[in-house]
Design an enzyme around this catalytic site. Sequence first.
Site, PDB file in Angstrom:
ATOM      1  N   LYS A   1      38.215  39.055  35.570  1.00  0.00           N
ATOM      2  CA  LYS A   1      38.962  40.055  34.616  1.00  0.00           C
ATOM      3  C   LYS A   1      38.301  40.371  33.396  1.00  0.00           C
ATOM      4  O   LYS A   1      37.467  39.682  32.866  1.00  0.00           O
ATOM      5  CB  LYS A   1      40.427  39.551  34.176  1.00  0.00           C
TER       6      LYS A   1
ATOM      7  N   ARG B   1      48.456  35.787  46.145  1.00  0.00           N
ATOM      8  CA  ARG B   1      48.886  35.978  47.520  1.00  0.00           C
ATOM      9  C   ARG B   1      48.284  35.083  48.615  1.00  0.00           C
ATOM     10  O   ARG B   1      48.957  34.411  49.632  1.00  0.00           O
ATOM     11  CB  ARG B   1      48.604  37.386  48.045  1.00  0.00           C
TER      12      ARG B   1
HETATM   13  N1  BES Z   1      48.005  37.351  37.924  1.00  0.00           N
HETATM   14  C1  BES Z   1      47.560  38.740  38.449  1.00  0.00           C
HETATM   15  C2  BES Z   1      48.611  39.861  38.266  1.00  0.00           C
HETATM   16  C3  BES Z   1      49.223  39.952  36.769  1.00  0.00           C
HETATM   17  C4  BES Z   1      48.895  41.176  36.330  1.00  0.00           C
HETATM   18  C5  BES Z   1      50.049  39.319  36.271  1.00  0.00           C
HETATM   19  C6  BES Z   1      49.105  41.416  34.871  1.00  0.00           C
HETATM   20  C7  BES Z   1      50.492  39.584  35.099  1.00  0.00           C
HETATM   21  C8  BES Z   1      49.885  40.736  34.490  1.00  0.00           C
HETATM   22  C9  BES Z   1      47.318  38.780  39.885  1.00  0.00           C
HETATM   23  O1  BES Z   1      46.533  37.635  40.284  1.00  0.00           O
HETATM   24  C10 BES Z   1      46.152  39.784  40.121  1.00  0.00           C
HETATM   25  O2  BES Z   1      44.955  39.706  39.272  1.00  0.00           O
HETATM   26  N2  BES Z   1      46.368  40.890  40.764  1.00  0.00           N
HETATM   27  C11 BES Z   1      45.601  41.928  40.996  1.00  0.00           C
HETATM   28  C12 BES Z   1      45.476  42.203  42.295  1.00  0.00           C
HETATM   29  C13 BES Z   1      44.383  43.211  42.868  1.00  0.00           C
HETATM   30  C14 BES Z   1      43.042  42.819  42.730  1.00  0.00           C
HETATM   31  C15 BES Z   1      44.712  43.725  44.348  1.00  0.00           C
HETATM   32  C16 BES Z   1      45.959  43.112  40.070  1.00  0.00           C
HETATM   33  O3  BES Z   1      47.094  43.379  40.051  1.00  0.00           O
HETATM   34  O4  BES Z   1      45.053  43.769  39.406  1.00  0.00           O
HETATM   35 MN    MN Z   2      44.562  37.304  39.955  1.00  0.00          MN
END
Ligand code: BES
Ligand code: MN
Length: 500
Positions: free
Chosen positions: A275, A349
Amino acid sequence: MNVSVRCMVPRDVLADAIMVGVYEDGQPNSEAASVDVLCGGLLRQLLDNREITGKLNEVTTIYPPSQTVRKVVVVGLGAANKLDVEKLRQAAANGIKAAAKGKVKSIAAPVLGAGASSIKLEDAAAALVEGALLATYSYNVLKSKQEEKTLSEVILFCADPEAIGTIEQGVKRGVVMAEAANLARDLVNAPANHMTPTHMAEKAQQIAKECVLHCEVLERSDMERLGMGALLGVAQGSTEPPKLIVLRYEGNPGGATMAFVGKGLTFDSGGISIKPAENMHLMKDDMAGGAAVLGAMQAVGKLRPKVNILGIVPATENMPAGNALKPGDVITAMTGKTIEIINTDAEGRLILADAVAYAVKLGAGKIVDIATLTGACGIALGSVYSAVITNCDKLAQDLQSAAATTGERYWPMPNHDEYREMIKSPVADIKNSGGRMGGVMTGGLFIGEFVGETSWAHLDIAPTAYTESEKHYQPKGATGVATRTLAALALLWGEQNLCP
Ligand code: BES
Ligand code: MN
Ligand code: ZN
């Protein structure tokens, strides 16, 4: 906070303050009138002059010429026929916050709102207590200088001895619900180096001991034996050992078993698909689904509904490392399904795939999973609603009934096959990302691929688990979202007397 119920009239109150509610009609209701005896008619005068309007969430502090009570906090409840338990919870929170700011240590209140637009006495008492306990929550255990907590006592009073039992019932439920949500808030607010999977498992053991639940924690070797390749895949890049927490409450032996399954990602760096640095610190909240499950199980253990509930939390970190999962890797979940990893940041997931499958293996007839799953959820709904995806309309209805009692908001999202098409992989059975479009649905429906025919609902709480702005009974930081609604769902199921 100490909460008690007493049979008495305002004149008998020994507390720093009394809180009372008034409606928009400008008339003192019977409780306000009885408190006004202490105020020498001042409240009536302020209402007559429209200096107090009774508008929802208006808070006015008046100083009665009384020897026993220093302040009267007057809270606006809006129109009596439009009041509901959520508005009452919020109004009480605003009154209590004003009192606490004014150095009030103890506050007494009649059961405001009871009877208005047919709010039951028990529900009003519960809402008042929840508003008070949720609003005065703070997380400051990590500051070397502790801020002193002023308000430490809430007393609900009522002159009718026959109503006391009902009020006590409501108070008990309100205390249990609020303490459960505050527990979840504590777990989420804790930094990731203090709330590792090991710490989460220890917390679960402690809850089990205090609330008479059974607790089992599966270790990495157990996961290997069970073939949980998806959970293990996410965990492999972290030096913190993963834990699969299983809490079990048996309230209806031989009856149906329900499962709450919460994402316990104690820190989500994104893994190799790392990230951006900005806001990465907030990813300590990625175990909010798991925290909600632990909080709800504490409430279930204390309220003991007639239903069997499993609380399952897969807990791990998601870190980049030489041995971490890589985009393009293919892993095998416990069900035997193969998964192509497109993005290692779509890890929630993966751990939930094995956890919901384990819930099925343990005999769950209905499964609700709760997860901070997608950023897309916030794009779709803002931080106003959590999203729901389900394969069972009845389960979604029960969830909405439960949420109606807690004031939380859940919005149903579509579950059509076209979304499943988007996560088909050319090399494996399924892939872990369908791209940016429709992210809430593809993320949720991925998890649904691992429950077989079991009734299932998925709650995406990514936008609602954490807030930067204070509101009513919600301080800044972790919200504890879903905790109270899951507990309310368990109570609802307990009333339905479900068969296996
Ligand atoms: N934990 C994150 C989602 C999240 C984002 C929670 C912002 C709280 C605040 C999750 O694991 C994630 O990174 N999801 C990705 C999925 C994508 C790579 C398909 C996302 O939402 O960008
Ligand atoms: Mn994630
Ligand atoms: Zn995550």
